[in-house]
Design a protein around this motif. Structure first.
Motif, PDB file in Angstrom:
ATOM      1  N   PRO A 138      10.838 -32.483  39.140  1.00 15.41           N
ATOM      2  CA  PRO A 138      12.514 -31.392  38.523  1.00 15.41           C
ATOM      3  C   PRO A 138      12.538 -30.611  38.743  1.00 15.41           C
ATOM      4  CG  PRO A 138      10.112 -31.313  37.211  1.00 15.41           C
ATOM      5  CD  PRO A 138       9.842 -32.132  38.230  1.00 15.41           C
ATOM      6  N   ALA A 139      13.745 -30.543  38.905  1.00 17.24           N
ATOM      7  CA  ALA A 139      13.722 -29.010  39.601  1.00 17.24           C
ATOM      8  C   ALA A 139      14.251 -27.747  38.504  1.00 17.24           C
ATOM      9  CB  ALA A 139      15.681 -29.429  39.812  1.00 17.24           C
ATOM     10  N   ALA A 140      13.510 -27.073  39.056  1.00 14.08           N
ATOM     11  CA  ALA A 140      13.601 -25.934  37.838  1.00 14.08           C
ATOM     12  C   ALA A 140      14.297 -24.932  38.011  1.00 14.08           C
ATOM     13  CB  ALA A 140      12.052 -25.507  37.707  1.00 14.08           C
ATOM     14  N   GLU A 141      14.495 -23.755  36.877  1.00 15.25           N
ATOM     15  CA  GLU A 141      15.095 -22.263  37.283  1.00 15.25           C
ATOM     16  C   GLU A 141      13.758 -20.999  36.915  1.00 15.25           C
ATOM     17  OE1 GLU A 141      18.191 -21.977  37.909  1.00 15.25           O
ATOM     18  OE2 GLU A 141      18.840 -23.318  38.357  1.00 15.25           O
ATOM     19  N   ARG A 142      14.154 -20.442  38.126  1.00 19.57           N
ATOM     20  CA  ARG A 142      13.838 -19.032  37.323  1.00 19.57           C
ATOM     21  C   ARG A 142      12.138 -19.427  38.024  1.00 19.57           C
ATOM     22  NH1 ARG A 142      14.597 -14.548  34.967  1.00 19.57           N
ATOM     23  NH2 ARG A 142      12.615 -14.065  34.235  1.00 19.57           N
ATOM     24  N   VAL A 143      11.251 -19.645  39.241  1.00 21.15           N
ATOM     25  CA  VAL A 143      10.415 -20.122  39.718  1.00 21.15           C
ATOM     26  C   VAL A 143       9.977 -18.756  40.359  1.00 21.15           C
ATOM     27  CG1 VAL A 143      10.276 -22.466  38.782  1.00 21.15           C
ATOM     28  CG2 VAL A 143      10.430 -21.783  41.216  1.00 21.15           C
ATOM     29  N   MET A 144       8.625 -18.785  40.911  1.00 18.88           N
ATOM     30  CA  MET A 144       8.160 -17.559  41.634  1.00 18.88           C
ATOM     31  C   MET A 144       8.097 -18.141  42.903  1.00 18.88           C
ATOM     32  SD  MET A 144       5.174 -14.864  40.877  1.00 18.88           S
ATOM     33  CE  MET A 144       4.254 -14.996  41.927  1.00 18.88           C
ATOM     34  N   PHE A 145       9.344 -17.501  43.697  1.00 22.08           N
ATOM     35  CA  PHE A 145       9.231 -18.161  45.674  1.00 22.08           C
ATOM     36  C   PHE A 145       7.865 -18.274  45.874  1.00 22.08           C
ATOM     37  CE2 PHE A 145      10.098 -17.800  50.139  1.00 22.08           C
ATOM     38  CZ  PHE A 145      10.772 -18.666  50.323  1.00 22.08           C
ATOM     39  N   ASN A 146       6.797 -17.899  45.938  1.00 18.19           N
ATOM     40  CA  ASN A 146       5.971 -18.424  46.658  1.00 18.19           C
ATOM     41  C   ASN A 146       5.004 -19.574  45.735  1.00 18.19           C
ATOM     42  OD1 ASN A 146       4.245 -17.028  44.556  1.00 18.19           O
ATOM     43  ND2 ASN A 146       2.843 -16.715  45.858  1.00 18.19           N
TER      44      ASN A 146
END
Length: 351
Positions: A138-146
């Motif tokens: 699922p889509a998520a906010e504020r996840v670390m790019f790597n």
């Protein structure tokens, strides 16, 4: 045929940046001149692993505004397992991560290119993606790019970059760290100028100020180091990564590969075994054709920029895209226009 990460298998497989384009052209010429024939060509061609971007990327993609320009997502992957396990910092239990990420913009007319580094500690909005087992993430906010690469592989990274930038990614290139080491050793090392001493017990890097010719293992430590420079964050080492990429490109370009078919094959073999591309660049012929279209691009003139970021107010160990700088930067790339100086200034510098 595709595997669980959305990658299309092509014989022997594996993985990375822009210098493969130069090598692709040189390799085709060398093999033809040496008369080494179909066997060597097919071996190298079969080394390359690929991903079909259009099939693998979920959802709507950005419109291509500057149709004559090309945008390439370049990743350095770090599984730290297998051949990578014995390299500096190989202590992550085999978890695959994208350790280095750049969007390389090749303008219409193929003159001065621009490489935009995305800090791996950047908090981003991740769109819905397909995981390696075929299930939906699922889509998520504020996840670390790597973490995006770890969670769902390269297709999800492409989707995330397109969502955050509005830039349509035309091509994808990835190399793993073990292949990076072999490539540097194959060309005989890369010379870098170190402005200040670097002492990093974690990466194993110990360099005095001055000029150093680095072998493959030292080069890995150089692009990985973060504790020996600046404030110990990912931001400090981005400058080293960009510096090394330019030095590597220049070293490849300066060597007389046409005069040494055996050396050319060794370089190309180590590179293609570690290379993943999109399906538009998944053969030596396609790489060579793209290389010829980039003949006017000089690595020495390539501009390197870090995505402008600011320290996150909730977690100061993370960064977020700085506004309005990031919006201005991506807009200029989408429209293939000059990047304003104001869009290159990052509030968070890494010391």
């Amino acid at each position: 045929m595709t595997d669980e990460g959305g990658r299309r298998k092509r014989g022997r497989t594996r993985k990375r940046p822009v210098l493969r384009i130069v090598l692709g052209t040189l390799l085709v010429l060398v093999l033809a001149a040496a008369g080494t024939g179909y066997w060597l060509y097919s071996r190298l061609d079969g080394n390359i692993e690929s991903i079909d971007i259009d099939d693998a990327v979920n959802g709507e993609r950005p419109e291509k505004l500057a149709t004559g320009a090309r945008d390439i997502l370049v990743l350095g992957s770090d599984s730290r397992s297998g051949d990578n396990k014995g390299l500096a910092g190989g202590d992550v239990g085999g978890t695959a991560r994208s350790d280095t990420a750049m969007v390389v913009h090749i303008p219409e007319g193929r003159q001065q290119a621009v490489a935009v580094s995305i800090p791996r500690d950047t908090l981003v909005s991740r769109p819905e993606c397909t995981k390696k087992d075929g299930s939906k993430l699922p889509a998520a906010e504020r996840v670390m790019f790597n973490s995006v690469y770890t969670s769902a592989g390269p297709a999800c990274v492409i989707s995330t970059v397109e969502k955050m930038s509005g830039v349509r990614i035309d091509h994808y290139m990835e190399i793993d760290f073990s292949g990076f080491k072999e490539l540097v050793d194959a060309i005989g090392g890369v010379t870098v100028d170190v402005k200040e001493p670097i002492h990093d017990e974690e990466s194993g890097l110990d360099l005095t100020a001055g000029s150093h010719k680095l072998d493959g293992t030292q080069s890995l430590a150089f692009v990985r180091t973060r504790h020996g420079i600046g404030d110990g964050s990912d931001l400090g080492r981005i400058g080293l990564q960009q510096q090394f990429m330019m030095a590597l490109l220049s070293e490849v370009k300066s060597q007389d590969l046409l005069g040494s078919p055996a050396k050319s094959f060794k370089i190309a073999d180590s590179l293609t075994q570690s290379l993943t591309t999109d399906s538009g660049l998944d053969s030596l012929t396609k790489l060579a054709e793209f290389a010829r279209s980039m003949d006017g691009v000089d690595p020495a003139s390539m501009e390197t920029i870090m995505l402008p970021v600011a320290y996150d107010k909730v977690d100061p160990n993370r960064v977020v895209a700085a506004e309005p700088q990031a919006t201005e930067l991506w807009k200029a790339i989408r429209e293939d226009s000059e990047i304003p100086e104001s869009a290159k200034k990052s509030p968070a510098t890494g010391g």
